[in-house]
Enzyme design. Structure first.
Site, PDB file in Angstrom:
ATOM      1  N   GLU A 164      37.607  20.887  42.762  1.00 47.67           N
ATOM      2  CA  GLU A 164      37.340  19.455  42.655  1.00 47.67           C
ATOM      3  C   GLU A 164      36.368  19.148  41.514  1.00 47.67           C
ATOM      4  O   GLU A 164      36.531  18.159  40.794  1.00 47.67           O
ATOM      5  CB  GLU A 164      36.794  18.911  43.980  1.00 47.67           C
ATOM      6  CG  GLU A 164      37.830  18.790  45.077  1.00 47.67           C
ATOM      7  CD  GLU A 164      38.960  17.843  44.725  1.00 47.67           C
ATOM      8  OE1 GLU A 164      38.710  16.862  43.992  1.00 47.67           O
ATOM      9  OE2 GLU A 164      40.093  18.078  45.164  1.00 47.67           O
TER      10      GLU A 164
ATOM     11  N   CYS B 282      59.881   7.314  43.968  1.00 45.40           N
ATOM     12  CA  CYS B 282      58.733   7.120  44.865  1.00 45.40           C
ATOM     13  C   CYS B 282      59.174   6.923  46.313  1.00 45.40           C
ATOM     14  O   CYS B 282      59.991   6.044  46.607  1.00 45.40           O
ATOM     15  CB  CYS B 282      57.916   5.914  44.408  1.00 45.40           C
ATOM     16  SG  CYS B 282      56.433   5.645  45.413  1.00 45.40           S
TER      17      CYS B 282
ATOM     18  N   CYS C  56      59.275   4.797  39.787  1.00 47.06           N
ATOM     19  CA  CYS C  56      59.488   4.079  41.048  1.00 47.06           C
ATOM     20  C   CYS C  56      60.777   4.507  41.743  1.00 47.06           C
ATOM     21  O   CYS C  56      60.858   4.484  42.976  1.00 47.06           O
ATOM     22  CB  CYS C  56      59.498   2.571  40.796  1.00 47.06           C
ATOM     23  SG  CYS C  56      57.923   1.936  40.154  1.00 47.06           S
TER      24      CYS C  56
END
Length: 373
Positions: free
Chosen positions: A54, A220, A217
């Site tokens: 991280e 998605c 999209c």
């Protein structure tokens, strides 16, 4: 959802009721199980490598991080091993990742964990967030991925995804928008277990599908639930950031070579760019109007700041890079000794080429070294 929720009052989207949120979670997880990248830090629930990943991933792309992650954990396999390491060794293993303050904070946090928690990574969110270099997002990511704590995550990829799912306008960095995003991120999580996987799935969708420009999209899993997609507003949401204003600077670096000693190297001071790292002597020459003026300035500054008389033997090359608000053009020159050098000043040292390869170098120092070798 509370009818007074700012999510409802600040956007023109559909109401995200319990069933909608449940459907969103199930679609995200189902997609994630089929499409997720196999990243090394996803193969463990050990908080130490998750923490390292991280910190490395802050402002750095995944493909860049992976080899550094493996090398770092090979050299420092535990928190205690990292805590016991010399800072220069830590910086050496970080060299090339940039934003070196992250490495120093990682090292400082490891020492704190080793002394305060006897080398065991802290379990509570509050303890994790108290570590140097760990903010709300990073603490939530570690707690969620390692311990499956119900902690929301808002970072660059998820905030873009959430903004589109909320049809949220305005600059996402503003406090009001951030409050809405964090509240939505929390409401997305299941009440009983599985928060870690939901967060991972949403981060992956944000990273791989819900792209800043030209989002995919058609791929998605959340498209049918997305009001931004329904209204063809992907280019408008999130609201584009105003362009950054950069200041142009011109700098010069010299590869000063002595046949007996090697190359002159300088360790950057604690308040300088690349603090603690090594670099070739480098000077600001923005004020110079001509090439001859630039060369004279380099010779003068090397004598004044490095106590080393030099002669520029030939041009090397030009590097261009950015640091914070600066756009820097760096002229690199080959130089030799032009007389007897005085005693080497603190922070300066002569290194033969094999020795330079073992130093933690600045990002441009790495590039110059590659040219030399």
């Amino acid at each position: 959802m509370d009818p007074r929720s700012p999510i409802r009052s600040m956007t023109q989207t559909k109401e995200w009721d319990t069933q909608d949120l449940k459907l969103l979670r199930s679609r995200a997880i189902r997609w994630y199980r089929r499409k997720a990248r196999e990243l090394p830090w996803r193969q463990t629930s050990d908080p130490y490598p998750i923490w390292v990943s991280e910190i490395m991933l802050q402002q750095t792309q995944v493909a860049t991080v992976i080899p550094f992650f493996h090398r770092f954990l090979t050299s420092f396999p535990t928190v205690s091993a990292l805590a016991a390491a010399d800072e220069q060794d830590v910086l050496f293993h970080w060299s090339g990742l940039g934003y070196y303050r992250r490495a120093r904070q990682l090292h400082a946090a490891a020492k704190l964990i080793d002394s305060q928690w006897h080398g065991l990574f802290p379990r509570s969110f509050e303890s994790i967030q108290s570590l140097p270099g760990v903010g709300r997002y990073t603490a939530g990511a570690i707690a969620s991925f390692a311990f499956d704590d119900r902690r929301p995550i808002v970072e660059a990829n998820t905030q873009r995804l959430y903004a589109r799912l909320l049809r949220l306008r305005g600059q996402l960095s503003e406090l009001r928008q951030q409050s809405i995003l964090w509240k939505f991120a929390e409401e997305l999580l299941p009440n009983r277990g599985g928060s870690g996987q939901v967060n991972q799935a949403l981060m992956e969708i944000g990273s791989q599908v819900c792209l800043p420009s030209q989002p995919k999209c058609e791929e998605c899993p959340l498209a049918e639930l997305c009001p931004t997609f329904a209204n063809h507003e992907q280019a408008l949401i999130p609201t584009p950031k105003p362009p950054k204003v950069y200041e142009n600077r011109v700098e010069a670096a010299v590869m000063v070579y002595d046949a007996k000693k090697g190359y002159l190297m300088r360790q950057c001071g604690s308040k300088e760019r690349w603090a603690g790292l090594w670099d070739f002597p480098r000077f600001d020459v923005t004020h110079c109007k001509t090439q001859s003026e630039l060369l004279l300035s380099v010779v003068d500054q090397c004598l004044i700041n490095c106590s080393t008389p030099i002669v520029i033997e030939r041009d090397g090359f030009v590097l261009k890079h950015g640091v914070t608000r600066y756009r820097i053009t760096l002229h690199v020159f080959h130089a030799g000794i032009a007389g007897k050098t005085k005693k080497t000043l603190p922070g300066l040292a002569w290194h033969p080429l094999p020795s330079i390869k073992k130093l933690p170098l600045s990002s441009t120092g790495v590039q110059i070294l590659k040219r030399l070798t």
